[in-house]
Design an enzyme around this catalytic site. Structure first.
Site, PDB file in Angstrom:
ATOM      1  N   LYS A  23      -2.399  -8.495  -7.588  1.00  0.00           N
ATOM      2  CA  LYS A  23      -3.249  -8.286  -6.404  1.00  0.00           C
ATOM      3  C   LYS A  23      -2.683  -7.100  -5.642  1.00  0.00           C
ATOM      4  O   LYS A  23      -1.625  -7.177  -5.020  1.00  0.00           O
ATOM      5  CB  LYS A  23      -3.266  -9.498  -5.478  1.00  0.00           C
ATOM      6  CG  LYS A  23      -4.392  -9.350  -4.442  1.00  0.00           C
ATOM      7  CD  LYS A  23      -4.160 -10.068  -3.139  1.00  0.00           C
ATOM      8  CE  LYS A  23      -3.243  -9.348  -2.219  1.00  0.00           C
ATOM      9  NZ  LYS A  23      -3.749  -8.038  -1.731  1.00  0.00           N
ATOM     10  N   GLU A  75      12.485  -2.332  11.423  1.00  0.00           N
ATOM     11  CA  GLU A  75      12.021  -1.325  10.472  1.00  0.00           C
ATOM     12  C   GLU A  75      10.938  -0.478  11.166  1.00  0.00           C
ATOM     13  O   GLU A  75      10.052  -1.019  11.834  1.00  0.00           O
ATOM     14  CB  GLU A  75      11.435  -2.051   9.263  1.00  0.00           C
ATOM     15  CG  GLU A  75      11.209  -1.149   8.086  1.00  0.00           C
ATOM     16  CD  GLU A  75      10.784  -1.916   6.841  1.00  0.00           C
ATOM     17  OE1 GLU A  75      10.171  -2.994   6.963  1.00  0.00           O
ATOM     18  OE2 GLU A  75      11.056  -1.420   5.740  1.00  0.00           O
ATOM     19  N   THR A  94       8.922  -8.840   4.976  1.00  0.00           N
ATOM     20  CA  THR A  94       9.839  -9.985   4.901  1.00  0.00           C
ATOM     21  C   THR A  94       9.088 -11.265   5.266  1.00  0.00           C
ATOM     22  O   THR A  94       9.295 -12.317   4.661  1.00  0.00           O
ATOM     23  CB  THR A  94      11.036  -9.744   5.839  1.00  0.00           C
ATOM     24  OG1 THR A  94      11.668  -8.537   5.402  1.00  0.00           O
ATOM     25  CG2 THR A  94      12.044 -10.867   5.786  1.00  0.00           C
ATOM     26  N   ARG A 112       9.598  11.289   3.634  1.00  0.00           N
ATOM     27  CA  ARG A 112       8.775  11.058   2.448  1.00  0.00           C
ATOM     28  C   ARG A 112       7.737   9.993   2.816  1.00  0.00           C
ATOM     29  O   ARG A 112       8.063   9.019   3.506  1.00  0.00           O
ATOM     30  CB  ARG A 112       9.656  10.546   1.311  1.00  0.00           C
ATOM     31  CG  ARG A 112       8.964  10.376   0.004  1.00  0.00           C
ATOM     32  CD  ARG A 112       9.984  10.274  -1.101  1.00  0.00           C
ATOM     33  NE  ARG A 112      10.829   9.110  -0.936  1.00  0.00           N
ATOM     34  CZ  ARG A 112      10.889   8.082  -1.783  1.00  0.00           C
ATOM     35  NH1 ARG A 112      10.163   8.088  -2.862  1.00  0.00           N
ATOM     36  NH2 ARG A 112      11.694   7.067  -1.570  1.00  0.00           N
ATOM     37  N   TRP A 136       0.805  -1.226   0.000  1.00  0.00           N
ATOM     38  CA  TRP A 136       0.000   0.000   0.000  1.00  0.00           C
ATOM     39  C   TRP A 136       0.839   1.278   0.000  1.00  0.00           C
ATOM     40  O   TRP A 136       0.310   2.365  -0.215  1.00  0.00           O
ATOM     41  CB  TRP A 136      -0.915   0.025   1.245  1.00  0.00           C
ATOM     42  CG  TRP A 136      -0.161  -0.256   2.508  1.00  0.00           C
ATOM     43  CD1 TRP A 136      -0.066  -1.468   3.133  1.00  0.00           C
ATOM     44  CD2 TRP A 136       0.635   0.658   3.281  1.00  0.00           C
ATOM     45  NE1 TRP A 136       0.747  -1.365   4.238  1.00  0.00           N
ATOM     46  CE2 TRP A 136       1.194  -0.071   4.352  1.00  0.00           C
ATOM     47  CE3 TRP A 136       0.938   2.020   3.174  1.00  0.00           C
ATOM     48  CZ2 TRP A 136       2.035   0.513   5.305  1.00  0.00           C
ATOM     49  CZ3 TRP A 136       1.765   2.603   4.115  1.00  0.00           C
ATOM     50  CH2 TRP A 136       2.311   1.845   5.161  1.00  0.00           C
ATOM     51  N   CYS A 165      10.432   1.551   2.178  1.00  0.00           N
ATOM     52  CA  CYS A 165      11.432   0.557   2.608  1.00  0.00           C
ATOM     53  C   CYS A 165      12.849   1.095   2.462  1.00  0.00           C
ATOM     54  O   CYS A 165      13.776   0.476   2.962  1.00  0.00           O
ATOM     55  CB  CYS A 165      11.226  -0.744   1.856  1.00  0.00           C
ATOM     56  SG  CYS A 165      11.005  -0.471   0.117  1.00  0.00           S
ATOM     57  N   GLU A 217      10.958  -7.905  -2.964  1.00  0.00           N
ATOM     58  CA  GLU A 217      11.466  -6.612  -2.524  1.00  0.00           C
ATOM     59  C   GLU A 217      10.882  -6.423  -1.136  1.00  0.00           C
ATOM     60  O   GLU A 217       9.700  -6.135  -0.998  1.00  0.00           O
ATOM     61  CB  GLU A 217      11.018  -5.551  -3.540  1.00  0.00           C
ATOM     62  CG  GLU A 217      11.980  -4.419  -3.638  1.00  0.00           C
ATOM     63  CD  GLU A 217      11.594  -3.336  -2.674  1.00  0.00           C
ATOM     64  OE1 GLU A 217      12.104  -3.383  -1.526  1.00  0.00           O
ATOM     65  OE2 GLU A 217      10.785  -2.498  -3.042  1.00  0.00           O
TER      66      GLU A 217
END
Ligand code: ADP
Length: 469
Positions: free
Chosen positions: A169, A372, A224, A272, A145, A278, A244
């Protein structure tokens, strides 16, 4: 809006997903909650369309892609508005994403004409060795998203240029941008079945595609955790796979850096999309000698950022995507404070609107320096030597993007070679462009998107040995 399958708008009445605006909580539209049936229908359409599409000349496929590119160009503002409403990013940034997304369509429309093979000297004079590239087949793309348009075009444009057909999808939070792209693909004359979009139950759709031997490749951007699940699932039919996944970018400011540039770039990289990318700077390492000067200038600029509804003029940071995202950032701040960090700027949250936050005195034991973040939290840690910072920067299972700021060319080369990352920005916080290979090392993923590397992911190599009399 409905599924887009085989050039038609399909709704098999399997229930709906509400798409909400993260800035207001308001439901803006619904899309079908499709499952295995729709997923398989889309694969059948893509499979049936494959030989016709692969059989076109590269120039014919390029013409279709260029028409799609032009229509997206023309509609960039309406697509941007849909994106801001379903995803939250400021309108100017959303339109910027549409342009970035579209640059992949344009670039691959050109690159598709340059898929070359080889002729290799044979071992016998009556033999010839030809190496040719052919499209992989039906591609399944599962997208996140945070970049509702670009994560689709980065996969679909090279796939279509190579002669593959695609089923997509999109994320359940942002299907409307994807369906808007499908409307324009239809209008551009991309033949039925070549590009399909299915919305709904992620695990059912994913499973249907993993089981289906007609799907020859899965290409995924996302967490991940889901990436690993898809990789395992792809083993059933030995599908090709590109992943990715997450990142945990170190942003290193050496004592000889141009601090003004470093501050401008860290703002661009960190905030941003409200920190939800990521490749966002996740850990900021500043040489002890310049830490105070850097942090002061950084704090000044962060205070100028304006949080709000992305449709409002002047807003530079939109809402986070959902409550779970807010909770994660809050949790990381609480953990950092418990471990001795200081909140130098921000830290407050109202609904999904998170103030851009700087934590000083960050240490590698804090969650925000290990996990993250995916939000507007900037932890600043200090270091003393090159060796130390490289060691700390590489001490992670992630390996997507890293940034170094220095005015010393030797140091820039030395450090960029030692960083275990797929992308290194030297004095550059925004390195992503259509012609360059984007992708990660270690658990950040497999394969590359962008540039001539990106189209190879959708091509099989065929060696033809010809013996003659
Ligand atoms: P995020 O945490 O950023 O939402 P996810 O990896 O959960 O990242 O989502 C990325 C994409 O993967 C979305 O399109 C989502 O619907 C999809 N997805 C989530 N779970 C699965 C699954 N089990 N199988 C296939 N796709 C999935």
């Amino acid at each position: 809006m409905d599924h887009y399958i085989n050039g038609e708008w399909v709704n098999s009445g399997t229930g709906t997903i509400e798409v909400t605006n993260p800035a207001t909580g308001e439901v803006i539209d619904t899309v079908p909650f499709g499952g295995k049936k729709e997923a398989k229908l889309a694969v059948s359409a893509a499979h049936d369309a494959f030989s016709g599409w692969a059989g076109k000349t590269a120039a014919e496929r390029s013409d279709c892609l260029m028409r799609w590119f032009q229509l997206i160009q023309k509609h960039q503002e309406d697509i941007g508005e849909v994106m801001t409403k379903e995803q939250g990013k400021p309108l100017r940034e959303a339109i910027g994403e549409v342009q970035y997304a579209n640059s992949f369509i344009q670039w691959y429309a050109e690159e598709g004409k340059r898929v070359y093979g080889d002729i290799i000297p044979a071992s016998a004079s009556n033999k010839r060795i030809f190496v040719q590239k052919q499209p992989v087949g039906v591609i399944a793309a599962i997208t996140p998203w945070n970049f509702p348009a670009a994560m689709i075009t980065r996969k679909v444009a090279p796939a279509l240029a190579a002669g593959c057909t695609v089923v997509v999808k999109p994320a359940e939070q942002t299907p409307l941008t994807a369906l808007k792209l499908a409307q324009l693909a239809d209008k551009a004359g991309i033949p039925p079945g070549v590009f399909n979009v299915v919305t709904g139950n992620a695990s059912d759709i994913g499973e249907a595609w993993l089981e289906d031997a007609r799907v020859r490749k899965i290409t995924f951007t996302g967490s991940t955790e889901v990436g690993k699940l898809l990789m395992r699932g792809a083993a059933q039919t030995v599908k090709k796979i590109s992943l990715e996944l997450g990142g945990h970018a170190p942003f290193i400011v050496m004592e000889d850096a141009d601090l003004e540039t470093a501050v401008d770039q860290v703002i661009a990289s960190k905030f941003r999309n409200a920190g939800q990318t990521c490749v966002c700077a996740n850990r900021i390492y500043v040489a002890s000698d310049v830490a105070e000067a850097f942090t002061e200038a950084f704090a000044l600029k962060v205070r100028e950022l304006k949080v709000g509804n992305g449709l409002e003029e002047g807003v530079t940071i939109g809402p986070l995507i959902d409550k779970a995202a807010v909770d994660k950032v809050n949790g990381q701040i609480a953990d950092a404070v418990k471990k001795g960090g200081q909140v130098a700027v921000g830290g407050h949250v109202t609904g999904h609107f998170f103030e851009p936050t700087i934590i000083t005195g960050a240490t590698d034991e804090m969650l925000c320096m290990k996990e993250e973040t995916f939000g507007p939290l900037a932890p600043v840690a200090t270091f003393d030597t090159e060796e130390e910072v490289i060691e700390r920067a590489n001490n992670t299972p992630y390996g997507l993007a890293a940034y170094i700021f220095t005015e010393n060319i030797g140091r820039a080369i030395r450090l960029s070679e030692k960083l275990e990352y797929g992308i290194v920005g030297v004095n550059d916080g925004m390195p992503s462009v259509a012609q360059a290979p984007f992708g990660g090392w270690k658990e950040s993923g497999l394969g590359r998107e962008g540039g001539r590397y990106g189209i190879e992911e959708f091509l099989e190599v065929k060696y033809v040995s010809v013996a003659f009399k």
